[in-house]
Design a protein around this motif. Structure first.
Motif, PDB file in Angstrom:
ATOM      1  N   GLU A 244       1.042  -9.617  -1.345  1.00 38.91           N
ATOM      2  CA  GLU A 244       1.556  -9.097  -2.612  1.00 38.91           C
ATOM      3  C   GLU A 244       0.471  -9.126  -3.683  1.00 38.91           C
ATOM      4  OE1 GLU A 244       5.175  -7.760  -4.046  1.00 38.91           O
ATOM      5  OE2 GLU A 244       3.113  -7.103  -4.447  1.00 38.91           O
ATOM      6  N   ARG A 245       0.630  -8.246  -4.619  1.00 35.79           N
ATOM      7  CA  ARG A 245      -0.264  -8.248  -5.784  1.00 35.79           C
ATOM      8  C   ARG A 245       0.356  -9.165  -6.830  1.00 35.79           C
ATOM      9  NH1 ARG A 245      -0.446  -2.373  -4.950  1.00 35.79           N
ATOM     10  NH2 ARG A 245      -1.644  -2.086  -3.023  1.00 35.79           N
ATOM     11  N   CYS A 246      -0.468  -9.904  -7.556  1.00 36.55           N
ATOM     12  CA  CYS A 246       0.064 -10.843  -8.551  1.00 36.55           C
ATOM     13  C   CYS A 246       0.448 -10.123  -9.846  1.00 36.55           C
ATOM     14  CB  CYS A 246      -0.933 -11.977  -8.796  1.00 36.55           C
ATOM     15  SG  CYS A 246      -1.093 -13.047  -7.354  1.00 36.55           S
TER      16      CYS A 246
ATOM     17  N   SER B 172      -9.876   9.017   5.465  1.00 40.02           N
ATOM     18  CA  SER B 172     -10.575   7.974   4.674  1.00 40.02           C
ATOM     19  C   SER B 172     -10.581   6.631   5.398  1.00 40.02           C
ATOM     20  CB  SER B 172      -9.875   7.802   3.323  1.00 40.02           C
ATOM     21  OG  SER B 172      -8.574   7.248   3.527  1.00 40.02           O
ATOM     22  N   LYS B 173      -9.762   6.517   6.432  1.00 38.54           N
ATOM     23  CA  LYS B 173      -9.684   5.250   7.163  1.00 38.54           C
ATOM     24  C   LYS B 173     -10.436   5.297   8.506  1.00 38.54           C
ATOM     25  CE  LYS B 173      -6.876   3.578   4.073  1.00 38.54           C
ATOM     26  NZ  LYS B 173      -5.439   3.315   4.263  1.00 38.54           N
ATOM     27  N   ALA B 174     -10.981   6.461   8.864  1.00 40.83           N
ATOM     28  CA  ALA B 174     -11.571   6.636  10.203  1.00 40.83           C
ATOM     29  C   ALA B 174     -12.692   5.635  10.485  1.00 40.83           C
ATOM     30  CB  ALA B 174     -12.068   8.066  10.373  1.00 40.83           C
TER      31      ALA B 174
ATOM     32  N   GLY C 242       0.841  -1.184   0.000  1.00 42.44           N
ATOM     33  CA  GLY C 242       0.000   0.000   0.000  1.00 42.44           C
ATOM     34  C   GLY C 242       0.884   1.244   0.000  1.00 42.44           C
ATOM     35  N   SER C 243       0.288   2.410   0.154  1.00 42.62           N
ATOM     36  CA  SER C 243       1.025   3.674   0.084  1.00 42.62           C
ATOM     37  C   SER C 243       1.418   4.214   1.450  1.00 42.62           C
ATOM     38  CB  SER C 243       0.147   4.709  -0.625  1.00 42.62           C
ATOM     39  OG  SER C 243      -1.103   4.782   0.063  1.00 42.62           O
ATOM     40  N   THR C 244       0.663   3.870   2.488  1.00 41.09           N
ATOM     41  CA  THR C 244       0.881   4.488   3.803  1.00 41.09           C
ATOM     42  C   THR C 244       2.286   4.268   4.357  1.00 41.09           C
ATOM     43  OG1 THR C 244      -1.469   4.212   4.276  1.00 41.09           O
ATOM     44  CG2 THR C 244      -0.040   4.647   6.159  1.00 41.09           C
ATOM     45  N   PRO C 245       2.899   3.062   4.231  1.00 36.17           N
ATOM     46  CA  PRO C 245       4.197   2.841   4.906  1.00 36.17           C
ATOM     47  C   PRO C 245       5.409   3.440   4.191  1.00 36.17           C
ATOM     48  CG  PRO C 245       3.525   0.849   3.760  1.00 36.17           C
ATOM     49  CD  PRO C 245       2.395   1.827   3.612  1.00 36.17           C
TER      50      PRO C 245
ATOM     51  N   SER D 236       3.391  -3.396  -7.499  1.00 36.09           N
ATOM     52  CA  SER D 236       4.031  -4.414  -6.671  1.00 36.09           C
ATOM     53  C   SER D 236       4.419  -3.868  -5.295  1.00 36.09           C
ATOM     54  CB  SER D 236       5.290  -4.940  -7.381  1.00 36.09           C
ATOM     55  OG  SER D 236       6.163  -5.568  -6.466  1.00 36.09           O
ATOM     56  N   ASN D 237       4.029  -4.570  -4.235  1.00 35.36           N
ATOM     57  CA  ASN D 237       4.442  -4.164  -2.888  1.00 35.36           C
ATOM     58  C   ASN D 237       5.956  -4.299  -2.728  1.00 35.36           C
ATOM     59  OD1 ASN D 237       1.844  -3.575  -2.123  1.00 35.36           O
ATOM     60  ND2 ASN D 237       1.459  -5.607  -1.256  1.00 35.36           N
ATOM     61  N   TYR D 238       6.515  -5.327  -3.372  1.00 31.19           N
ATOM     62  CA  TYR D 238       7.968  -5.503  -3.326  1.00 31.19           C
ATOM     63  C   TYR D 238       8.660  -4.302  -3.967  1.00 31.19           C
ATOM     64  CZ  TYR D 238      12.615  -7.038  -4.715  1.00 31.19           C
ATOM     65  OH  TYR D 238      13.971  -7.091  -4.922  1.00 31.19           O
TER      66      TYR D 238
ATOM     67  N   GLY E   7      -1.198  -2.655   7.130  1.00 33.96           N
ATOM     68  CA  GLY E   7      -1.980  -1.446   6.856  1.00 33.96           C
ATOM     69  C   GLY E   7      -3.443  -1.803   7.026  1.00 33.96           C
ATOM     70  N   LEU E   8      -4.304  -0.845   6.753  1.00 33.00           N
ATOM     71  CA  LEU E   8      -5.751  -1.064   6.858  1.00 33.00           C
ATOM     72  C   LEU E   8      -6.413  -0.418   5.657  1.00 33.00           C
ATOM     73  CD1 LEU E   8      -8.198  -1.975   8.715  1.00 33.00           C
ATOM     74  CD2 LEU E   8      -8.227   0.401   9.509  1.00 33.00           C
ATOM     75  N   GLY E   9      -7.253  -1.191   4.958  1.00 30.92           N
ATOM     76  CA  GLY E   9      -7.995  -0.643   3.824  1.00 30.92           C
ATOM     77  C   GLY E   9      -9.252   0.052   4.314  1.00 30.92           C
TER      78      GLY E   9
END
Ligand code: 6PG
Length: 234
Positions: A61-63, A188-190, A34-37, A71-73, A128-130
């Motif tokens: 991971e995304r395929c 957006s995550k609240a 994800g983007s948060t980290p 890719s998370n990697y 993370g949290l979606g």
């Protein structure tokens, strides 16, 4: 087990310190995507610690190929792994390009090669949290949330963007960790935060099911993400 919820102006800084602490201890660390980290990874990369004895895993991971922008990697490589100035950690990336089933089998085999039989207890799993309440790639209403045997499973259908198949740690593996830490920021995550950490465990909010058996659970939030969180689930 009650989550240790910390509302911080800069939760990424706390996450970077945490990564550095585990690196200094030469631990097994599972990264989230994800983007948060991203900013936490960038800061951890320049922390004055030796990453040489660390083993880096991925929680999902995304395929897609490892150089794909989804890719998370690829994200972790650019934000952390490529920026570590000295000795590099051992890195076990999920082979998203193999597809969900073969990729999951491959990664479970690699965990077993390293840890043997039984459910390994990783030192740190960062999550993370979606906005839908998912964590790793455990999406609401999907069968993977109910998995009780496997350590890693394929996810043929993602519940949120990017809509590509996934590979993910299961709850039994997540709950076996010594330390599980959520890093969540933004308004957006609240709503998802309130359901995940303020209410009763509910499969409709997979993150609410995370309950380390003997390890700790820490939730790093910024004020916007914590906006709707009244009490904390016990
Ligand atoms: C993924 C992640 C996923 C992520 C959440 C939050 O592969 O998408 O591992 O679990 O942590 O979707 O993503 P953002 O940080 O981009 O909001």
């Amino acid at each position: 087990m009650t989550a240790d919820v910390r509302v911080l102006d800069d939760p990424a800084e706390a996450a970077a310190d945490l990564l550095a602490r585990h690196a200094a201890a030469r631990h097994h660390i599972a990264l989230t995507g994800g983007s948060t980290p991203r900013s936490a990874y960038e800061r951890a990369a320049v922390a004055d610690v030796d990453w040489g004895g660390v083993t880096v895993w991925f929680g999902d991971e995304r395929c897609v190929p490892p150089d794909d922008e989804r890719s998370n990697y690829a994200m972790a490589k650019a934000a952390l792994l490529d920026r570590i100035p000295a000795a590099a950690p051992a890195v076990h990336r999920m082979a998203g390009e193999l597809g969900p089933e073969r990729g999951a089998d491959d990664y479970e085999a690699r965990l077993r090669e390293t840890f043997g039989a039984g459910t390994p207890s990783l030192d740190l799993i960062l999550l993370g949290l979606g906005s839908d309440g998912h964590c790793a790639s455990l999406f609401p209403g999907r069968p993977e949330v109910e998995e009780t045997e496997r350590l890693v499973v394929g996810v043929p259908e993602a519940g949120l963007e990017p809509f590509v198949p996934r590979i993910t740690f299961t709850l039994p593996l997540i709950d076996a960790a010594r330390e599980v830490v959520f890093l969540v920021s933004g308004a957006s995550k609240a709503e998802a935060v309130a359901r995940a950490f303020g209410g009763a465990p509910d499969p409709a909010t997979p993150a609410s099911l995370v309950a380390p058996a003997s390890g700790s659970l820490t939730v790093l939030l910024d004020p916007a993400a914590a906006e709707l969180l009244e009490g904390v689930r016990s």
